[in-house]
Design a protein around this motif. Structure first.
Motif, PDB file in Angstrom:
ATOM      1  N   LEU A 133     -69.287   8.437  53.004  1.00 11.22           N
ATOM      2  CA  LEU A 133     -69.062   6.992  53.023  1.00 11.22           C
ATOM      3  C   LEU A 133     -70.380   6.244  53.226  1.00 11.22           C
ATOM      4  N   SER A 134     -71.272   6.804  54.059  1.00  9.16           N
ATOM      5  CA  SER A 134     -72.582   6.180  54.276  1.00  9.16           C
ATOM      6  C   SER A 134     -73.389   6.165  52.986  1.00  9.16           C
ATOM      7  N   ILE A 135     -73.340   7.265  52.236  1.00 10.53           N
ATOM      8  CA  ILE A 135     -74.058   7.327  50.955  1.00 10.53           C
ATOM      9  C   ILE A 135     -73.526   6.268  49.998  1.00 10.53           C
ATOM     10  N   ARG A 136     -72.210   6.148  49.927  1.00  5.02           N
ATOM     11  CA  ARG A 136     -71.614   5.147  49.033  1.00  5.02           C
ATOM     12  C   ARG A 136     -72.001   3.733  49.435  1.00  5.02           C
ATOM     13  N   PHE A 137     -72.040   3.475  50.740  1.00  6.31           N
ATOM     14  CA  PHE A 137     -72.405   2.133  51.212  1.00  6.31           C
ATOM     15  C   PHE A 137     -73.873   1.833  50.927  1.00  6.31           C
ATOM     16  N   LEU A 138     -74.755   2.785  51.223  1.00  2.00           N
ATOM     17  CA  LEU A 138     -76.181   2.567  51.015  1.00  2.00           C
ATOM     18  C   LEU A 138     -76.554   2.523  49.538  1.00  2.00           C
ATOM     19  N   ALA A 139     -75.783   3.206  48.706  1.00  2.00           N
ATOM     20  CA  ALA A 139     -76.070   3.212  47.265  1.00  2.00           C
ATOM     21  C   ALA A 139     -75.565   1.958  46.572  1.00  2.00           C
ATOM     22  N   ASP A 140     -74.691   1.207  47.230  1.00  2.00           N
ATOM     23  CA  ASP A 140     -74.164  -0.013  46.614  1.00  2.00           C
ATOM     24  C   ASP A 140     -75.238  -1.098  46.619  1.00  2.00           C
ATOM     25  N   PRO A 141     -75.641  -1.620  45.452  1.00  2.00           N
ATOM     26  CA  PRO A 141     -76.689  -2.650  45.431  1.00  2.00           C
ATOM     27  C   PRO A 141     -76.236  -3.970  46.055  1.00  2.00           C
ATOM     28  N   GLN A 142     -74.939  -4.238  46.068  1.00  2.00           N
ATOM     29  CA  GLN A 142     -74.403  -5.463  46.674  1.00  2.00           C
ATOM     30  C   GLN A 142     -73.539  -5.076  47.870  1.00  2.00           C
ATOM     31  N   LYS A 143     -74.200  -4.869  48.990  1.00  2.00           N
ATOM     32  CA  LYS A 143     -73.496  -4.369  50.176  1.00  2.00           C
ATOM     33  C   LYS A 143     -72.506  -5.370  50.735  1.00  2.00           C
ATOM     34  N   LYS A 144     -72.741  -6.665  50.497  1.00  2.00           N
ATOM     35  CA  LYS A 144     -71.796  -7.669  50.967  1.00  2.00           C
ATOM     36  C   LYS A 144     -70.468  -7.592  50.199  1.00  2.00           C
ATOM     37  N   GLN A 145     -70.529  -7.054  48.984  1.00  2.00           N
ATOM     38  CA  GLN A 145     -69.324  -6.930  48.175  1.00  2.00           C
ATOM     39  C   GLN A 145     -68.588  -5.617  48.427  1.00  2.00           C
ATOM     40  N   PHE A 146     -69.213  -4.706  49.192  1.00  2.22           N
ATOM     41  CA  PHE A 146     -68.655  -3.370  49.374  1.00  2.22           C
ATOM     42  C   PHE A 146     -67.275  -3.430  50.017  1.00  2.22           C
ATOM     43  N   PHE A 147     -67.138  -4.251  51.053  1.00  2.00           N
ATOM     44  CA  PHE A 147     -65.877  -4.307  51.780  1.00  2.00           C
ATOM     45  C   PHE A 147     -64.902  -5.326  51.196  1.00  2.00           C
ATOM     46  N   LYS A 148     -65.239  -5.889  50.038  1.00  4.10           N
ATOM     47  CA  LYS A 148     -64.280  -6.722  49.334  1.00  4.10           C
ATOM     48  C   LYS A 148     -63.398  -5.887  48.418  1.00  4.10           C
ATOM     49  N   ASN A 149     -63.759  -4.625  48.275  1.00  5.54           N
ATOM     50  CA  ASN A 149     -62.956  -3.678  47.510  1.00  5.54           C
ATOM     51  C   ASN A 149     -61.933  -3.042  48.444  1.00  5.54           C
ATOM     52  N   GLY A 150     -60.663  -3.163  48.075  1.00  2.02           N
ATOM     53  CA  GLY A 150     -59.596  -2.650  48.939  1.00  2.02           C
ATOM     54  C   GLY A 150     -59.683  -1.152  49.171  1.00  2.02           C
ATOM     55  N   TRP A 151     -60.107  -0.390  48.156  1.00  2.00           N
ATOM     56  CA  TRP A 151     -60.213   1.065  48.302  1.00  2.00           C
ATOM     57  C   TRP A 151     -61.334   1.426  49.271  1.00  2.00           C
ATOM     58  N   ASN A 152     -62.436   0.660  49.265  1.00  9.20           N
ATOM     59  CA  ASN A 152     -63.519   0.917  50.223  1.00  9.20           C
ATOM     60  C   ASN A 152     -63.058   0.645  51.655  1.00  9.20           C
ATOM     61  N   ILE A 153     -62.261  -0.412  51.824  1.00  5.52           N
ATOM     62  CA  ILE A 153     -61.720  -0.704  53.160  1.00  5.52           C
ATOM     63  C   ILE A 153     -60.803   0.421  53.610  1.00  5.52           C
ATOM     64  N   PHE A 154     -59.965   0.899  52.699  1.00  3.75           N
ATOM     65  CA  PHE A 154     -59.048   1.996  53.031  1.00  3.75           C
ATOM     66  C   PHE A 154     -59.829   3.244  53.443  1.00  3.75           C
TER      67      PHE A 154
END
Length: 284
Positions: free
Chosen positions: A66-87
């Motif tokens: 999960l840390s890799i996915r978060f750090l690899a996301d270029p728009q980290k503010k948008q990461f938790f706007k995805n329902g699957w990422n929140i889940f």
């Protein structure tokens, strides 16, 4: 320093998009499900200790993933706007809860739900779940109409068949349960033949009810789900090919790559022309 961070992020993006890494995550999710199932059997203390160590390893792996996915996301503010990422985040954080103490039940439940991470990892499963969730509002109206039909037939059944079998047709609520049994084809002919012994034409009551519920309304629900699923597949295909999901002029991935190649050629020609011009000016 920023260049180092960009290089690290590019490496993380390559790892996150790697097929090997994705298959590894899926394999660990399956192993996690098997560990949960193994704990339900009677096993020795040594085997249980090994399972607990493997469970800790799985939890650590999910945290790193999960840390890799978060750090690899270029728009980290948008990461938790995805329902699957929140889940996924809730499941991973819940897995960090110790198995003992007052949170033992919550910890076990969240470890069971780790199996659902397969849905967030496999696009085809995400399409199915998204289609089901989007179809629920439409299915709600069909279910409301089914309830109306159930209620009408239950009231009629209670009025006509109450004296034949009070257990099945005693009141409206009991009659609705009986009609649900008929709609699911669970020994419904026994119910029909019992009332036909008194009312020979009562078969019309059952056949019309089955025709409405089991054939028409059920097919309407299936059609609704299939329609939404087709829309989800189209959105996923558009996303893969770089097309606009809003209905604008589509731009396929091949067209984008062609334009990028042409721009690179134009840039190379401009650089070569600029170099030649500078070379001609130097003798002066």
């Amino acid at each position: 320093m920023p260049s180092v961070l960009m290089s690290v992020q590019q490496q993380l993006i390559r790892v996150n998009n790697s097929k090997v890494f994705q298959f590894l995550v899926i394999a660990v999710i399956i192993i996690s499900a098997l560990l949960i199932g193994a704990k339900t059997h009677r096993i020795s203390e040594n085997a249980l200790a090994i399972l607990l160590m493997l469970d800790v390893g799985v939890t650590i792996f999910f945290t790193i993933e999960l840390s890799i996915r978060f750090l690899a996301d270029p728009q980290k503010k948008q990461f938790f706007k995805n329902g699957w990422n929140i889940f996924d985040t809730i499941i991973v954080i819940g897995s960090l809860i110790p198995s003992g103490g007052t949170g033992i039940l919550l910890a076990r439940l969240l470890r069971v739900f780790r199996v659902l991470r397969l849905v967030s990892m496999i696009p085809e499963l995400r399409i199915l779940i998204n289609a089901l969730l989007k179809a629920i509002p439409r299915m709600g109206y069909i279910a409301l109409l089914m309830f109306v039909i159930f209620y009408i037939y239950a009231a009629m059944g209670s009025m006509f068949f109450n004296r034949i079998n009070e257990v099945l047709w005693g009141d409206v609520s009991i009659s609705m349960l009986t009609l649900f049994r008929v709609a699911t084809f669970e020994d419904w002919t026994d119910v029909m033949y019992e009332t036909m012994a008194v009312y020979p034409m009562s078969w019309i009551f059952y056949l019309t009810f089955i025709f409405l519920t089991a054939f028409i309304f059920l097919n309407m629900m299936v059609g609704t789900v299939l329609e939404v699923m087709g829309q989800e597949h189209e959105l996923y295909r558009a996303e893969l090919h770089g097309e606009s999901p809003e209905g604008a002029e589509p731009a396929s991935r091949a067209q984008i790559e062609k334009l990028e190649h042409e721009l690179a050629e134009i840039k190379a020609l401009l650089v070569a022309k600029s170099t030649t011009t500078d070379g001609l000016k130097e003798p002066r």
